[in-house]
Motif scaffolding. Structure first.
Motif, mmCIF file in Angstrom:
data_model
loop_
_atom_site.group_PDB
_atom_site.id
_atom_site.type_symbol
_atom_site.label_atom_id
_atom_site.label_comp_id
_atom_site.label_asym_id
_atom_site.label_seq_id
_atom_site.Cartn_x
_atom_site.Cartn_y
_atom_site.Cartn_z
ATOM 1 N N MET A 91 0.822 -1.213 0.000
ATOM 2 C CA MET A 91 0.000 0.000 0.000
ATOM 3 C C MET A 91 0.854 1.260 0.000
ATOM 4 O O MET A 91 0.546 2.227 -0.712
ATOM 5 N N ILE A 92 1.936 1.254 0.773
ATOM 6 C CA ILE A 92 2.787 2.444 0.803
ATOM 7 C C ILE A 92 3.550 2.584 -0.508
ATOM 8 O O ILE A 92 3.732 3.688 -1.028
ATOM 9 N N THR A 93 3.968 1.454 -1.089
ATOM 10 C CA THR A 93 4.654 1.492 -2.387
ATOM 11 C C THR A 93 3.728 2.029 -3.475
ATOM 12 O O THR A 93 4.161 2.738 -4.389
ATOM 13 N N SER A 94 2.438 1.703 -3.357
ATOM 14 C CA SER A 94 1.437 2.166 -4.334
ATOM 15 C C SER A 94 0.938 3.574 -4.033
ATOM 16 O O SER A 94 -0.014 4.040 -4.665
ATOM 17 N N ARG A 95 1.535 4.229 -3.042
ATOM 18 C CA ARG A 95 1.203 5.600 -2.659
ATOM 19 C C ARG A 95 -0.231 5.729 -2.120
ATOM 20 O O ARG A 95 -0.854 6.790 -2.236
ATOM 21 N N LEU A 96 -0.749 4.658 -1.508
ATOM 22 C CA LEU A 96 -2.051 4.732 -0.848
ATOM 23 C C LEU A 96 -1.921 5.312 0.554
ATOM 24 O O LEU A 96 -2.931 5.564 1.226
ATOM 25 N N ALA A 97 -0.699 5.491 1.023
ATOM 26 C CA ALA A 97 -0.394 6.161 2.283
ATOM 27 C C ALA A 97 0.918 6.904 2.083
ATOM 28 O O ALA A 97 1.630 6.692 1.089
ATOM 29 N N ASP A 98 1.243 7.785 3.012
ATOM 30 C CA ASP A 98 2.423 8.634 2.845
ATOM 31 C C ASP A 98 3.684 8.074 3.485
ATOM 32 O O ASP A 98 4.785 8.274 2.971
ATOM 33 N N PHE A 99 3.526 7.398 4.631
ATOM 34 C CA PHE A 99 4.712 6.868 5.303
ATOM 35 C C PHE A 99 4.329 5.647 6.130
ATOM 36 O O PHE A 99 3.161 5.430 6.468
ATOM 37 N N PHE A 100 5.339 4.843 6.436
ATOM 38 C CA PHE A 100 5.153 3.577 7.140
ATOM 39 C C PHE A 100 6.003 3.620 8.408
ATOM 40 O O PHE A 100 7.202 3.401 8.362
ATOM 41 N N PRO A 101 5.409 3.947 9.573
ATOM 42 C CA PRO A 101 6.197 3.973 10.813
ATOM 43 C C PRO A 101 6.581 2.556 11.232
ATOM 44 O O PRO A 101 5.736 1.679 11.350
ATOM 45 N N ARG A 102 7.875 2.359 11.464
ATOM 46 C CA ARG A 102 8.380 1.060 11.899
ATOM 47 C C ARG A 102 9.253 1.270 13.130
ATOM 48 O O ARG A 102 9.960 2.272 13.241
ATOM 49 N N SER A 103 9.223 0.320 14.042
ATOM 50 C CA SER A 103 10.052 0.468 15.238
ATOM 51 C C SER A 103 11.523 0.394 14.848
ATOM 52 O O SER A 103 11.887 -0.248 13.853
#
Length: 284
Positions: free
Chosen positions: A168-180
């Motif tokens: 989804m993030i790669t497809s630009r359906l969201a802006d960023f992916f928070p990861r620990s």
């Protein structure tokens, strides 16, 4: 009477011998990803804790891969697995029995950001939390982080699991992916062909803990793991293993100097041992 006493002593001796010879079969949820490096530290720490107790054990994965929601459900039902590790929240502690020792010393609550290459988010001017709230993060629908982010004003895009979130993030359906911070470097190493890159120097921080969990009725296994972890903390082997895995990451990500926005965690259970400073990573 002498014969009865002899029989009793023999029975006790046999019972003790059987207990010592018995093998604990401890089954954890298999990852849905091949060669999932995020499993290395929790499994090594679990082995360390069990070794400290002196019990004989066999540690093995479940027969098939499990998403987090399914593994929690199966453990609650006492089926297929008898231990897992996960970030805690009030609901999870109602479903399962936590061993309240943060296995990653709270680093699970330090979140840095992945975003697609050439995305506007990577170069956006973000000076405060209000600036960051203009962007939409993606998270797993059953992850406690999702509710924490929502409670702090984020419009969260949800996915079924890590793989779908990455898509989804790669497809630009969201802006960023928070990861620990304990996951992000390993995930980049595991997937060198990923279209996602790290935004340096910016993070979120909220109080939370990742615990080992067992079934509510499995008090004996919980006590076994807790005893082993406490012994590892006391003799320094817990911290040694933690810094062996994450010391370099802490330096590479520059956590001592990173700009971070602190969030409230309304899902933090009341019994979280936040006052025990030795259990947490605290930047200087």
């Amino acid at each position: 009477m002498a014969k009865l006493l002899t029989i009793l002593l023999l029975s006790i001796s046999l019972a003790v011998s059987f207990a010592n010879a018995a093998v604990w079969v401890i089954t954890y949820p298999q990852s849905t990803l091949d060669n999932d490096l995020r499993y290395e530290y929790p499994l090594e720490l679990l082995r360390l804790a069990l070794d400290k107790t002196g019990v004989r054990y066999e540690l093995k994965p479940s027969a098939s891969g499990m998403r987090q929601a399914r593994s929690v459900k199966r453990l609650e039902e006492n089926l297929e697995i008898n231990v897992l590790w996960s970030m805690t929240d009030v609901m999870r502690e109602e479903q399962l029995l936590p061993i309240r020792i943060p296995i990653a010393k709270g680093l699970i609550g330090w979140r840095m950001f992945l975003a697609p290459k050439n995305s506007a988010f990577l170069t956006a001017n973000i000076d405060n939390l209000s600036d960051l709230l203009k962007y939409e993060p993606v998270q797993g629908i059953s992850w406690p982080d999702t509710k924490i982010l929502q409670a702090n004003g984020f419009n969260v895009v949800t996915a079924r699991d890590y793989i779908e979130a990455e898509q989804m993030i790669t497809s630009r359906l969201a802006d960023f992916f928070p990861r620990s911070v304990i996951e992000i470097e390993r995930e980049i190493e595991t997937n060198p062909n990923s279209q996602l890159i790290l935004r340096n120097g910016l993070a979120l921080k909220y109080p939370t803990a990742m615990y080992f969990f067992v079934n509510k009725r499995n008090v004996t296994l919980a006590k076994l793991i807790e005893t082993g972890l406490e012994r590892a903390i006391a003799d320094g082997s817990f911290d040694a293993l933690f810094y062996e895995h994450f010391g370099e990451t802490i330096e590479l990500l520059n956590l001592e100097n990173v700009k971070y926005f602190e969030l409230a965690n309304p899902l933090l259970p009341r019994l979280t041992p936040t006052s025990k400073r030795e259990l947490w990573y605290l930047p200087q």
